[in-house]
Scaffold this active site. Structure first.
Site, mmCIF file in Angstrom:
data_model
loop_
_atom_site.group_PDB
_atom_site.id
_atom_site.type_symbol
_atom_site.label_atom_id
_atom_site.label_comp_id
_atom_site.label_asym_id
_atom_site.label_seq_id
_atom_site.Cartn_x
_atom_site.Cartn_y
_atom_site.Cartn_z
ATOM 1 N N THR A 56 -4.209 -4.209 1.005
ATOM 2 C CA THR A 56 -3.688 -3.832 -0.317
ATOM 3 C C THR A 56 -4.535 -4.515 -1.384
ATOM 4 O O THR A 56 -4.614 -5.745 -1.421
ATOM 5 C CB THR A 56 -2.212 -4.265 -0.438
ATOM 6 O OG1 THR A 56 -1.494 -3.638 0.608
ATOM 7 C CG2 THR A 56 -1.633 -3.858 -1.788
ATOM 8 N N PHE A 93 1.303 1.800 4.876
ATOM 9 C CA PHE A 93 2.681 1.765 4.383
ATOM 10 C C PHE A 93 3.658 1.247 5.426
ATOM 11 O O PHE A 93 4.858 1.475 5.311
ATOM 12 C CB PHE A 93 3.093 3.169 3.910
ATOM 13 C CG PHE A 93 2.188 3.707 2.822
ATOM 14 C CD1 PHE A 93 2.319 3.254 1.514
ATOM 15 C CD2 PHE A 93 1.192 4.631 3.103
ATOM 16 C CE1 PHE A 93 1.478 3.712 0.504
ATOM 17 C CE2 PHE A 93 0.344 5.105 2.113
ATOM 18 C CZ PHE A 93 0.483 4.654 0.810
ATOM 19 N N ARG A 146 6.193 -1.013 7.586
ATOM 20 C CA ARG A 146 7.131 -2.106 7.325
ATOM 21 C C ARG A 146 7.119 -3.040 8.522
ATOM 22 O O ARG A 146 7.136 -2.569 9.665
ATOM 23 C CB ARG A 146 8.566 -1.570 7.186
ATOM 24 C CG ARG A 146 8.833 -0.724 5.973
ATOM 25 C CD ARG A 146 10.104 0.073 6.191
ATOM 26 N NE ARG A 146 9.979 0.930 7.378
ATOM 27 C CZ ARG A 146 11.016 1.441 8.049
ATOM 28 N NH1 ARG A 146 12.244 1.189 7.670
ATOM 29 N NH2 ARG A 146 10.826 2.210 9.105
ATOM 30 N N CYS A 182 4.831 -8.898 1.016
ATOM 31 C CA CYS A 182 4.290 -7.743 0.281
ATOM 32 C C CYS A 182 4.896 -7.545 -1.100
ATOM 33 O O CYS A 182 4.180 -7.593 -2.101
ATOM 34 C CB CYS A 182 4.466 -6.487 1.108
ATOM 35 S SG CYS A 182 3.662 -6.610 2.705
ATOM 36 N N LYS A 203 4.323 -10.249 -3.885
ATOM 37 C CA LYS A 203 2.887 -10.367 -4.161
ATOM 38 C C LYS A 203 2.358 -9.115 -4.856
ATOM 39 O O LYS A 203 1.638 -9.186 -5.857
ATOM 40 C CB LYS A 203 2.155 -10.578 -2.826
ATOM 41 C CG LYS A 203 0.653 -10.614 -2.928
ATOM 42 C CD LYS A 203 0.005 -10.550 -1.552
ATOM 43 C CE LYS A 203 -0.198 -9.122 -1.160
ATOM 44 N NZ LYS A 203 -1.253 -8.843 -0.213
ATOM 45 N N LYS A 254 13.663 -10.563 6.609
ATOM 46 C CA LYS A 254 14.491 -9.392 6.883
ATOM 47 C C LYS A 254 14.668 -9.297 8.399
ATOM 48 O O LYS A 254 14.093 -10.099 9.141
ATOM 49 C CB LYS A 254 13.855 -8.119 6.324
ATOM 50 C CG LYS A 254 12.512 -7.809 6.957
ATOM 51 C CD LYS A 254 12.061 -6.433 6.562
ATOM 52 C CE LYS A 254 10.845 -6.061 7.376
ATOM 53 N NZ LYS A 254 10.350 -4.738 7.084
HETATM 54 C C1 UGA Z 1 6.948 -3.288 2.529
HETATM 55 C C2 UGA Z 1 7.000 -1.743 2.368
HETATM 56 O O1 UGA Z 1 8.320 -1.266 2.690
HETATM 57 C C3 UGA Z 1 5.968 -1.076 3.291
HETATM 58 O O2 UGA Z 1 5.972 0.330 3.065
HETATM 59 C C4 UGA Z 1 4.578 -1.642 2.984
HETATM 60 O O3 UGA Z 1 3.593 -1.106 3.829
HETATM 61 C C5 UGA Z 1 4.607 -3.157 3.171
HETATM 62 O O4 UGA Z 1 5.603 -3.723 2.281
HETATM 63 C C6 UGA Z 1 3.241 -3.697 2.841
HETATM 64 O O5 UGA Z 1 2.823 -3.616 1.685
HETATM 65 O O6 UGA Z 1 2.517 -4.112 3.751
HETATM 66 P P1 UGA Z 1 7.897 -5.045 4.307
HETATM 67 O O7 UGA Z 1 7.457 -6.110 3.354
HETATM 68 O O8 UGA Z 1 7.552 -5.167 5.745
HETATM 69 O O9 UGA Z 1 7.340 -3.592 3.859
HETATM 70 O O10 UGA Z 1 9.501 -4.993 4.233
HETATM 71 P P2 UGA Z 1 10.607 -4.038 3.632
HETATM 72 O O11 UGA Z 1 11.366 -3.415 4.735
HETATM 73 O O12 UGA Z 1 10.081 -3.147 2.601
HETATM 74 O O13 UGA Z 1 11.570 -5.128 2.939
HETATM 75 C C7 UGA Z 1 11.122 -5.955 1.865
HETATM 76 C C8 UGA Z 1 12.248 -6.815 1.341
HETATM 77 O O14 UGA Z 1 13.218 -6.019 0.658
HETATM 78 C C9 UGA Z 1 13.027 -7.566 2.423
HETATM 79 O O15 UGA Z 1 13.315 -8.878 1.979
HETATM 80 C C10 UGA Z 1 14.282 -6.746 2.583
HETATM 81 O O16 UGA Z 1 15.377 -7.473 3.075
HETATM 82 C C11 UGA Z 1 14.516 -6.306 1.141
HETATM 83 N N1 UGA Z 1 15.351 -5.086 1.019
HETATM 84 C C12 UGA Z 1 14.911 -3.905 1.525
HETATM 85 C C13 UGA Z 1 16.551 -5.146 0.330
HETATM 86 O O17 UGA Z 1 16.968 -6.219 -0.177
HETATM 87 N N2 UGA Z 1 17.296 -3.999 0.195
HETATM 88 C C14 UGA Z 1 16.892 -2.807 0.705
HETATM 89 O O18 UGA Z 1 17.619 -1.805 0.537
HETATM 90 C C15 UGA Z 1 15.677 -2.755 1.393
#
Ligand code: UGA
Length: 429
Positions: free
Chosen positions: A121, A152, A154, A260, A263, A320
Protein backbone atom coordinates in the site's frame (compact mmCIF):
# COMPACT_ATOMS: atom_id res chain seq x y z
CA UNK A 1 3.73 -18.19 -15.13
CA UNK A 2 6.95 -17.57 -13.24
CA UNK A 3 6.55 -15.08 -10.41
CA UNK A 4 8.64 -13.79 -7.56
CA UNK A 5 7.28 -12.01 -4.51
CA UNK A 6 9.63 -9.75 -2.60
CA UNK A 7 8.63 -9.60 1.07
CA UNK A 8 7.04 -12.49 2.95
CA UNK A 9 4.79 -10.60 5.37
CA UNK A 10 1.04 -11.22 5.47
CA UNK A 11 0.46 -9.90 1.97
CA UNK A 12 3.54 -11.37 0.29
CA UNK A 13 3.34 -14.83 1.78
CA UNK A 14 -0.39 -15.30 1.23
CA UNK A 15 -0.26 -13.83 -2.28
CA UNK A 16 2.66 -16.04 -3.27
CA UNK A 17 1.02 -19.14 -1.84
CA UNK A 18 -2.32 -18.51 -3.55
CA UNK A 19 -0.62 -17.85 -6.91
CA UNK A 20 1.18 -21.19 -6.50
CA UNK A 21 -2.11 -22.85 -5.58
CA UNK A 22 -3.63 -21.84 -8.93
CA UNK A 23 -0.65 -23.26 -10.83
CA UNK A 24 1.97 -20.51 -11.14
CA UNK A 25 5.60 -21.05 -10.16
CA UNK A 26 6.42 -18.73 -7.28
CA UNK A 27 9.64 -17.77 -5.53
CA UNK A 28 9.13 -15.84 -2.29
CA UNK A 29 12.04 -13.60 -1.36
CA UNK A 30 12.82 -12.10 2.03
CA UNK A 31 15.96 -10.41 3.31
CA UNK A 32 15.35 -11.94 6.76
CA UNK A 33 17.50 -15.06 6.48
CA UNK A 34 15.97 -16.66 9.59
CA UNK A 35 12.47 -16.24 8.20
CA UNK A 36 13.54 -17.82 4.92
CA UNK A 37 15.11 -20.74 6.82
CA UNK A 38 11.92 -21.18 8.83
CA UNK A 39 9.81 -21.20 5.66
CA UNK A 40 12.19 -23.56 3.91
CA UNK A 41 11.90 -25.98 6.83
CA UNK A 42 8.08 -25.96 6.66
CA UNK A 43 7.45 -23.36 9.40
CA UNK A 44 5.03 -20.44 9.07
CA UNK A 45 5.91 -17.13 10.78
CA UNK A 46 2.26 -15.97 11.14
CA UNK A 47 -1.06 -17.49 12.14
CA UNK A 48 -3.47 -17.33 9.21
CA UNK A 49 -6.26 -19.90 8.84
CA UNK A 50 -5.62 -22.35 5.99
CA UNK A 51 -2.21 -20.95 5.08
CA UNK A 52 0.06 -23.64 6.54
CA UNK A 53 -1.64 -26.47 4.63
CA UNK A 54 -1.49 -24.50 1.35
CA UNK A 55 2.19 -23.66 1.80
CA UNK A 56 3.05 -27.32 2.49
CA UNK A 57 1.00 -28.55 -0.44
CA UNK A 58 2.56 -26.14 -2.94
CA UNK A 59 6.12 -26.60 -1.69
CA UNK A 60 5.64 -30.35 -2.08
CA UNK A 61 4.28 -29.82 -5.60
CA UNK A 62 7.42 -27.86 -6.49
CA UNK A 63 5.51 -24.65 -7.26
CA UNK A 64 6.56 -22.63 -4.20
CA UNK A 65 10.06 -21.93 -2.92
CA UNK A 66 11.86 -19.43 -0.68
CA UNK A 67 15.11 -17.54 -0.99
CA UNK A 68 16.94 -14.62 0.60
CA UNK A 69 18.34 -13.51 -2.76
CA UNK A 70 16.43 -10.88 -4.75
CA UNK A 71 18.75 -11.48 -7.71
CA UNK A 72 17.75 -15.16 -7.78
CA UNK A 73 14.04 -14.29 -7.59
CA UNK A 74 14.28 -11.66 -10.32
CA UNK A 75 16.36 -13.80 -12.64
CA UNK A 76 13.96 -16.74 -12.48
CA UNK A 77 10.69 -14.87 -12.99
CA UNK A 78 8.74 -12.84 -15.54
CA UNK A 79 6.69 -10.91 -13.02
CA UNK A 80 8.15 -9.48 -9.81
CA UNK A 81 5.86 -8.39 -6.99
CA UNK A 82 6.94 -5.84 -4.40
CA UNK A 83 5.23 -6.67 -1.10
CA UNK A 84 7.47 -5.01 1.48
CA UNK A 85 6.30 -2.96 4.49
CA UNK A 86 5.38 0.71 4.11
CA UNK A 87 5.40 1.73 7.78
CA UNK A 88 4.11 5.06 9.10
CA UNK A 89 6.46 7.85 10.11
CA UNK A 90 6.01 10.16 13.12
CA UNK A 91 4.03 12.70 11.09
CA UNK A 92 1.65 10.10 9.61
CA UNK A 93 3.32 10.01 6.19
CA UNK A 94 4.58 6.73 4.74
CA UNK A 95 8.18 5.53 4.97
CA UNK A 96 8.94 4.39 1.41
CA UNK A 97 12.57 3.46 2.00
CA UNK A 98 11.94 -0.31 1.70
CA UNK A 99 10.17 0.21 -1.63
CA UNK A 100 12.98 2.42 -2.91
CA UNK A 101 15.64 -0.10 -1.85
CA UNK A 102 13.81 -2.99 -3.52
CA UNK A 103 13.40 -0.91 -6.71
CA UNK A 104 17.17 -0.42 -6.77
CA UNK A 105 17.82 -4.12 -6.10
CA UNK A 106 15.45 -5.10 -8.93
CA UNK A 107 17.16 -2.59 -11.23
CA UNK A 108 20.52 -4.17 -10.49
CA UNK A 109 19.23 -7.68 -11.21
CA UNK A 110 17.15 -7.37 -14.38
CA UNK A 111 18.67 -8.35 -17.68
CA UNK A 112 15.51 -8.94 -19.76
CA UNK A 113 11.92 -7.59 -19.92
CA UNK A 114 10.12 -7.85 -16.56
CA UNK A 115 6.83 -6.69 -15.15
CA UNK A 116 7.36 -5.09 -11.75
CA UNK A 117 4.15 -5.06 -9.73
CA UNK A 118 3.64 -3.01 -6.60
CA UNK A 119 1.38 -4.80 -4.09
CA UNK A 120 2.38 -2.79 -1.03
CA UNK A 121 0.00 0.00 0.00
CA UNK A 122 1.65 3.20 -1.20
CA UNK A 123 0.77 6.87 -1.66
CA UNK A 124 -0.46 7.98 -5.08
CA UNK A 125 2.46 8.74 -7.47
CA UNK A 126 4.72 6.03 -5.99
CA UNK A 127 4.57 3.87 -9.14
CA UNK A 128 6.04 6.74 -11.13
CA UNK A 129 8.90 6.97 -8.63
CA UNK A 130 9.51 3.21 -8.76
CA UNK A 131 9.69 3.36 -12.58
CA UNK A 132 12.09 6.32 -12.46
CA UNK A 133 14.30 4.54 -9.90
CA UNK A 134 14.51 1.27 -11.83
CA UNK A 135 15.33 3.16 -15.02
CA UNK A 136 18.05 5.16 -13.28
CA UNK A 137 19.78 2.21 -11.59
CA UNK A 138 19.36 -0.42 -14.32
CA UNK A 139 22.78 -0.91 -15.92
CA UNK A 140 21.59 -3.53 -18.42
CA UNK A 141 19.00 -1.06 -19.79
CA UNK A 142 16.54 -3.97 -20.00
CA UNK A 143 12.92 -3.05 -20.64
CA UNK A 144 10.35 -3.26 -17.86
CA UNK A 145 6.84 -2.14 -16.95
CA UNK A 146 5.65 -0.98 -13.56
CA UNK A 147 2.13 -2.01 -12.51
CA UNK A 148 0.10 -1.11 -9.43
CA UNK A 149 -1.93 -4.05 -8.14
CA UNK A 150 -3.21 -3.23 -4.63
CA UNK A 151 -4.20 -6.00 -2.24
CA UNK A 152 -7.54 -6.08 -0.42
CA UNK A 153 -7.09 -9.15 1.79
CA UNK A 154 -8.16 -9.07 5.42
CA UNK A 155 -5.98 -10.74 8.02
CA UNK A 156 -7.71 -13.81 9.39
CA UNK A 157 -9.53 -14.30 6.07
CA UNK A 158 -6.54 -13.73 3.82
CA UNK A 159 -6.61 -17.03 1.91
CA UNK A 160 -10.35 -16.76 1.33
CA UNK A 161 -10.06 -13.11 0.20
CA UNK A 162 -7.20 -13.91 -2.14
CA UNK A 163 -8.75 -16.98 -3.69
CA UNK A 164 -12.12 -15.24 -4.25
CA UNK A 165 -11.47 -11.51 -4.58
CA UNK A 166 -14.35 -9.03 -5.08
CA UNK A 167 -12.23 -7.43 -7.78
CA UNK A 168 -8.67 -7.21 -9.06
CA UNK A 169 -7.27 -3.74 -9.73
CA UNK A 170 -4.49 -3.42 -12.29
CA UNK A 171 -2.96 0.03 -12.74
CA UNK A 172 -0.72 0.45 -15.79
CA UNK A 173 1.20 3.10 -17.74
CA UNK A 174 0.94 1.25 -21.05
CA UNK A 175 -1.02 -1.69 -22.48
CA UNK A 176 2.02 -3.98 -22.69
CA UNK A 177 1.70 -5.72 -19.28
CA UNK A 178 -2.12 -5.98 -19.33
CA UNK A 179 -2.33 -9.34 -21.12
CA UNK A 180 0.13 -11.09 -18.78
CA UNK A 181 -1.48 -9.56 -15.68
CA UNK A 182 -4.96 -10.58 -16.83
CA UNK A 183 -3.83 -14.12 -17.60
CA UNK A 184 -2.13 -14.39 -14.25
CA UNK A 185 -5.38 -13.55 -12.45
CA UNK A 186 -7.62 -15.55 -14.79
CA UNK A 187 -7.84 -18.62 -12.47
CA UNK A 188 -9.36 -16.49 -9.69
CA UNK A 189 -12.45 -15.77 -11.83
CA UNK A 190 -12.81 -12.23 -10.44
CA UNK A 191 -13.80 -9.01 -12.20
CA UNK A 192 -10.64 -7.18 -13.32
CA UNK A 193 -10.46 -3.42 -13.64
CA UNK A 194 -7.63 -1.83 -15.55
CA UNK A 195 -6.80 1.79 -14.64
CA UNK A 196 -3.90 4.18 -14.74
CA UNK A 197 -1.32 3.68 -11.97
CA UNK A 198 -2.30 6.73 -9.91
CA UNK A 199 -5.96 5.68 -9.80
CA UNK A 200 -5.04 2.15 -8.75
CA UNK A 201 -2.92 3.51 -5.90
CA UNK A 202 -5.72 5.82 -4.83
CA UNK A 203 -8.33 3.04 -4.93
CA UNK A 204 -6.50 1.29 -2.10
CA UNK A 205 -6.22 4.31 0.22
CA UNK A 206 -9.74 5.49 -0.62
CA UNK A 207 -11.23 2.02 0.01
CA UNK A 208 -9.52 1.45 3.37
CA UNK A 209 -10.36 4.98 4.52
CA UNK A 210 -13.99 4.51 3.48
CA UNK A 211 -14.23 1.26 5.48
CA UNK A 212 -12.69 3.01 8.50
CA UNK A 213 -15.24 5.80 7.99
CA UNK A 214 -18.03 3.24 7.97
CA UNK A 215 -16.87 1.87 11.34
CA UNK A 216 -16.49 5.36 12.85
CA UNK A 217 -19.94 6.23 11.54
CA UNK A 218 -21.59 3.31 13.34
CA UNK A 219 -19.46 3.98 16.44
CA UNK A 220 -20.70 7.58 16.49
CA UNK A 221 -24.25 6.24 16.08
CA UNK A 222 -23.56 3.85 19.00
CA UNK A 223 -22.95 6.85 21.28
CA UNK A 224 -26.32 8.29 20.24
CA UNK A 225 -27.96 4.90 20.84
CA UNK A 226 -26.54 4.79 24.36
CA UNK A 227 -27.76 8.31 25.08
CA UNK A 228 -31.25 7.66 23.68
CA UNK A 229 -31.91 4.03 24.61
CA UNK A 230 -31.81 2.65 21.05
CA UNK A 231 -29.93 -0.52 20.04
CA UNK A 232 -27.03 -0.02 17.60
CA UNK A 233 -27.25 -3.58 16.26
CA UNK A 234 -30.85 -3.06 15.24
CA UNK A 235 -29.98 0.29 13.71
CA UNK A 236 -27.10 -1.33 11.77
CA UNK A 237 -29.32 -4.19 10.61
CA UNK A 238 -31.97 -1.75 9.40
CA UNK A 239 -29.42 0.46 7.65
CA UNK A 240 -27.50 -2.48 6.23
CA UNK A 241 -30.50 -3.97 4.46
CA UNK A 242 -30.37 -1.03 2.09
CA UNK A 243 -28.23 -2.47 -0.71
CA UNK A 244 -26.65 0.95 -1.22
CA UNK A 245 -25.27 0.81 2.34
CA UNK A 246 -24.67 -2.90 3.11
CA UNK A 247 -24.42 -4.50 6.57
CA UNK A 248 -20.69 -5.31 6.55
CA UNK A 249 -18.33 -3.10 8.58
CA UNK A 250 -21.23 -1.72 10.57
CA UNK A 251 -20.35 -3.56 13.79
CA UNK A 252 -19.93 -1.03 16.57
CA UNK A 253 -16.82 -1.77 18.62
CA UNK A 254 -14.22 -0.22 20.89
CA UNK A 255 -12.66 1.17 17.70
CA UNK A 256 -10.78 -0.12 14.68
CA UNK A 257 -7.09 -1.04 14.81
CA UNK A 258 -4.56 -3.26 13.10
CA UNK A 259 -1.63 -2.57 10.85
CA UNK A 260 -3.75 -1.12 8.00
CA UNK A 261 -6.67 1.18 8.84
CA UNK A 262 -4.94 3.54 11.32
CA UNK A 263 -1.83 3.74 9.13
CA UNK A 264 -3.64 4.12 5.81
CA UNK A 265 -6.00 6.72 7.21
CA UNK A 266 -3.08 8.84 8.47
CA UNK A 267 -1.28 8.40 5.17
CA UNK A 268 -4.32 9.42 3.12
CA UNK A 269 -4.87 12.49 5.31
CA UNK A 270 -1.21 13.40 4.83
CA UNK A 271 -1.36 12.91 1.05
CA UNK A 272 -4.48 15.08 0.83
CA UNK A 273 -2.75 17.79 2.89
CA UNK A 274 0.33 17.62 0.68
CA UNK A 275 -1.85 17.95 -2.42
CA UNK A 276 -3.47 21.04 -0.90
CA UNK A 277 -6.84 19.30 -0.45
CA UNK A 278 -7.20 18.77 3.32
CA UNK A 279 -9.53 15.82 4.04
CA UNK A 280 -11.26 17.03 7.22
CA UNK A 281 -13.83 14.23 7.09
CA UNK A 282 -11.09 11.64 7.60
CA UNK A 283 -9.60 13.60 10.51
CA UNK A 284 -13.01 13.28 12.15
CA UNK A 285 -12.96 9.51 11.47
CA UNK A 286 -9.73 9.34 13.49
CA UNK A 287 -11.14 11.51 16.26
CA UNK A 288 -14.27 9.35 16.61
CA UNK A 289 -12.07 6.24 16.78
CA UNK A 290 -10.02 7.71 19.63
CA UNK A 291 -13.16 8.88 21.39
CA UNK A 292 -14.76 5.45 21.15
CA UNK A 293 -11.95 3.91 23.18
CA UNK A 294 -12.06 6.75 25.71
CA UNK A 295 -15.84 6.26 26.08
CA UNK A 296 -15.33 2.55 26.72
CA UNK A 297 -12.70 3.16 29.40
CA UNK A 298 -15.02 5.71 31.02
CA UNK A 299 -17.79 3.11 31.08
CA UNK A 300 -15.45 0.87 33.07
CA UNK A 301 -14.30 3.58 35.49
CA UNK A 302 -17.87 4.90 35.94
CA UNK A 303 -18.92 1.43 37.06
CA UNK A 304 -15.88 0.23 39.03
CA UNK A 305 -14.91 3.77 40.15
CA UNK A 306 -11.30 3.38 41.40
CA UNK A 307 -9.34 0.78 39.39
CA UNK A 308 -6.32 0.78 41.71
CA UNK A 309 -6.39 -2.47 43.66
CA UNK A 310 -8.94 -4.06 41.31
CA UNK A 311 -8.33 -7.03 39.04
CA UNK A 312 -9.88 -7.13 35.58
CA UNK A 313 -10.04 -10.14 33.28
CA UNK A 314 -9.57 -9.33 29.60
CA UNK A 315 -10.72 -11.67 26.83
CA UNK A 316 -8.92 -10.90 23.57
CA UNK A 317 -5.59 -9.27 22.69
CA UNK A 318 -5.45 -9.55 18.89
CA UNK A 319 -6.72 -6.52 16.93
CA UNK A 320 -9.57 -8.69 15.69
CA UNK A 321 -10.65 -12.34 15.48
CA UNK A 322 -8.78 -15.09 13.59
CA UNK A 323 -5.33 -13.55 13.85
CA UNK A 324 -2.35 -13.50 16.21
CA UNK A 325 -1.55 -9.93 15.14
CA UNK A 326 -1.44 -7.38 17.96
CA UNK A 327 -0.13 -4.41 15.97
CA UNK A 328 -2.19 -1.30 16.84
CA UNK A 329 -4.60 -3.60 18.65
CA UNK A 330 -7.45 -1.78 20.43
CA UNK A 331 -7.38 -4.63 22.98
CA UNK A 332 -3.73 -3.94 23.90
CA UNK A 333 -4.42 -0.19 23.99
CA UNK A 334 -7.31 -0.87 26.37
CA UNK A 335 -5.16 -3.08 28.62
CA UNK A 336 -2.50 -0.40 28.84
CA UNK A 337 -5.08 2.27 29.70
CA UNK A 338 -6.51 0.05 32.45
CA UNK A 339 -3.00 -0.58 33.81
CA UNK A 340 -2.40 3.17 33.87
CA UNK A 341 -5.51 3.53 36.04
CA UNK A 342 -3.91 1.03 38.45
CA UNK A 343 -5.81 -2.15 37.51
CA UNK A 344 -4.20 -5.59 37.69
CA UNK A 345 -4.94 -7.70 34.60
CA UNK A 346 -5.55 -11.35 33.83
CA UNK A 347 -5.65 -11.77 30.04
CA UNK A 348 -6.35 -14.44 27.45
CA UNK A 349 -6.32 -14.73 23.67
CA UNK A 350 -6.72 -17.94 21.65
CA UNK A 351 -3.79 -17.12 19.31
CA UNK A 352 -2.14 -13.81 20.16
CA UNK A 353 -0.63 -14.36 23.64
CA UNK A 354 2.90 -15.04 22.41
CA UNK A 355 2.99 -11.87 20.30
CA UNK A 356 1.28 -9.86 23.07
CA UNK A 357 4.02 -10.77 25.56
CA UNK A 358 6.46 -8.53 23.71
CA UNK A 359 4.27 -5.43 24.20
CA UNK A 360 2.04 -6.10 27.19
CA UNK A 361 4.01 -6.63 30.40
CA UNK A 362 3.07 -7.16 34.06
CA UNK A 363 -0.15 -9.04 33.35
CA UNK A 364 -1.06 -12.67 34.03
CA UNK A 365 -1.47 -14.63 30.80
CA UNK A 366 -4.14 -17.29 31.33
CA UNK A 367 -4.21 -20.31 29.00
CA UNK A 368 -7.87 -21.24 29.59
CA UNK A 369 -10.48 -18.58 28.76
CA UNK A 370 -12.78 -20.03 31.42
CA UNK A 371 -10.16 -19.45 34.13
CA UNK A 372 -9.64 -15.74 33.36
CA UNK A 373 -12.40 -14.52 35.71
CA UNK A 374 -10.86 -16.17 38.80
CA UNK A 375 -10.17 -13.52 41.45
CA UNK A 376 -11.35 -10.70 39.16
CA UNK A 377 -13.72 -7.78 39.83
CA UNK A 378 -14.97 -7.60 36.25
CA UNK A 379 -14.56 -9.16 32.82
CA UNK A 380 -13.89 -7.27 29.58
CA UNK A 381 -14.37 -8.58 26.02
CA UNK A 382 -11.91 -6.79 23.73
CA UNK A 383 -11.69 -8.99 20.60
CA UNK A 384 -14.56 -10.62 18.71
CA UNK A 385 -13.23 -14.22 18.81
CA UNK A 386 -16.26 -16.48 18.13
CA UNK A 387 -15.15 -18.90 20.87
CA UNK A 388 -15.76 -16.25 23.52
CA UNK A 389 -19.46 -16.73 22.87
CA UNK A 390 -19.02 -20.20 24.38
CA UNK A 391 -17.56 -18.82 27.62
CA UNK A 392 -18.83 -20.72 30.68
CA UNK A 393 -20.89 -17.78 31.97
CA UNK A 394 -21.99 -19.65 35.07
CA UNK A 395 -18.44 -20.41 36.12
CA UNK A 396 -17.32 -16.84 35.31
CA UNK A 397 -20.19 -15.36 37.33
CA UNK A 398 -19.22 -17.43 40.38
CA UNK A 399 -15.51 -16.65 39.99
CA UNK A 400 -15.97 -12.86 39.87
CA UNK A 401 -16.41 -10.80 43.04
CA UNK A 402 -19.44 -9.25 41.26
CA UNK A 403 -20.81 -10.44 37.93
CA UNK A 404 -19.82 -7.41 35.86
CA UNK A 405 -18.95 -7.60 32.16
CA UNK A 406 -17.90 -4.85 29.73
CA UNK A 407 -18.33 -6.12 26.20
CA UNK A 408 -16.46 -4.04 23.63
CA UNK A 409 -17.61 -6.30 20.78
CA UNK A 410 -21.32 -6.90 21.54
CA UNK A 411 -20.84 -10.68 21.65
CA UNK A 412 -23.66 -11.43 24.09
CA UNK A 413 -27.37 -10.73 24.18
CA UNK A 414 -28.30 -7.93 26.59
CA UNK A 415 -31.61 -9.40 27.83
CA UNK A 416 -30.07 -12.85 28.24
CA UNK A 417 -27.13 -11.52 30.26
CA UNK A 418 -29.39 -9.50 32.53
CA UNK A 419 -31.62 -12.54 33.04
CA UNK A 420 -28.53 -14.49 34.13
CA UNK A 421 -27.81 -11.81 36.74
CA UNK A 422 -24.98 -9.94 35.04
CA UNK A 423 -24.32 -6.22 35.19
CA UNK A 424 -23.63 -6.15 31.46
CA UNK A 425 -22.41 -3.06 29.58
CA UNK A 426 -21.80 -3.24 25.85
CA UNK A 427 -21.50 -0.80 22.94
CA UNK A 428 -24.51 1.21 21.78
CA UNK A 429 -27.11 -1.01 23.46
C1 UGA B 1 -8.13 -4.19 6.16
C2 UGA B 1 -9.13 -4.22 4.97
O1 UGA B 1 -10.39 -4.76 5.41
C3 UGA B 1 -8.57 -5.08 3.83
O2 UGA B 1 -9.46 -5.02 2.72
C4 UGA B 1 -7.20 -4.54 3.41
O3 UGA B 1 -6.61 -5.31 2.40
C5 UGA B 1 -6.27 -4.55 4.63
O4 UGA B 1 -6.86 -3.73 5.67
C6 UGA B 1 -4.94 -3.99 4.21
O5 UGA B 1 -4.86 -2.81 3.87
O6 UGA B 1 -3.97 -4.75 4.11
P1 UGA B 1 -7.50 -5.85 8.16
O7 UGA B 1 -6.68 -4.73 8.71
O8 UGA B 1 -6.91 -7.21 8.07
O9 UGA B 1 -8.02 -5.51 6.66
O10 UGA B 1 -8.79 -5.98 9.10
P2 UGA B 1 -10.33 -5.64 9.02
O11 UGA B 1 -11.11 -6.90 9.02
O12 UGA B 1 -10.64 -4.66 7.98
O13 UGA B 1 -10.54 -4.95 10.46
C7 UGA B 1 -9.88 -3.74 10.82
C8 UGA B 1 -10.33 -3.26 12.18
O14 UGA B 1 -11.68 -2.80 12.14
C9 UGA B 1 -10.29 -4.33 13.27
O15 UGA B 1 -9.80 -3.78 14.48
C10 UGA B 1 -11.74 -4.74 13.40
O16 UGA B 1 -12.07 -5.28 14.65
C11 UGA B 1 -12.43 -3.40 13.17
N1 UGA B 1 -13.84 -3.53 12.72
C12 UGA B 1 -14.12 -4.11 11.53
C13 UGA B 1 -14.86 -2.99 13.50
O17 UGA B 1 -14.62 -2.42 14.59
N2 UGA B 1 -16.15 -3.09 13.05
C14 UGA B 1 -16.47 -3.68 11.87
O18 UGA B 1 -17.67 -3.72 11.52
C15 UGA B 1 -15.44 -4.21 11.09
Amino acid sequence: MKLSIIGTGYVGLVTGTCFAEVGHHVICVDNDVNKVKLLQSGGIPIYEPGLEELVKKNVAAGRLSFTASIAEGVEQSDVIFIAVPTPPQEDGSVDLSFIEKVARDIAAAITSYKIVVDKSTVPVNTGEKVAETIKRYCKSKAEFDVVSNPEFLREGFAVEDLMSPDRVVIGVRSQRPVKAMTEMYEPFKAPIIVTDINSAELIKHAANSFLALKISYINAVSAICEASGANVQEVANGMGMDARIGRRFLDASLGFGGSCFPKDLSAFIKIADQLGQPFHLLKEVQRINENQMARFVKKITDTLWVLKGKTIGVLGLAFKQNTDDVRMSPAIDLCQRLQKEGATLRVHDPKAMEKAKAVLKNVTYVADMNAVAEGCDALVVATEWPEFKKLDLNRARKALSHPIMFDGRNLFDVAEMEKLGWIYKSIGR
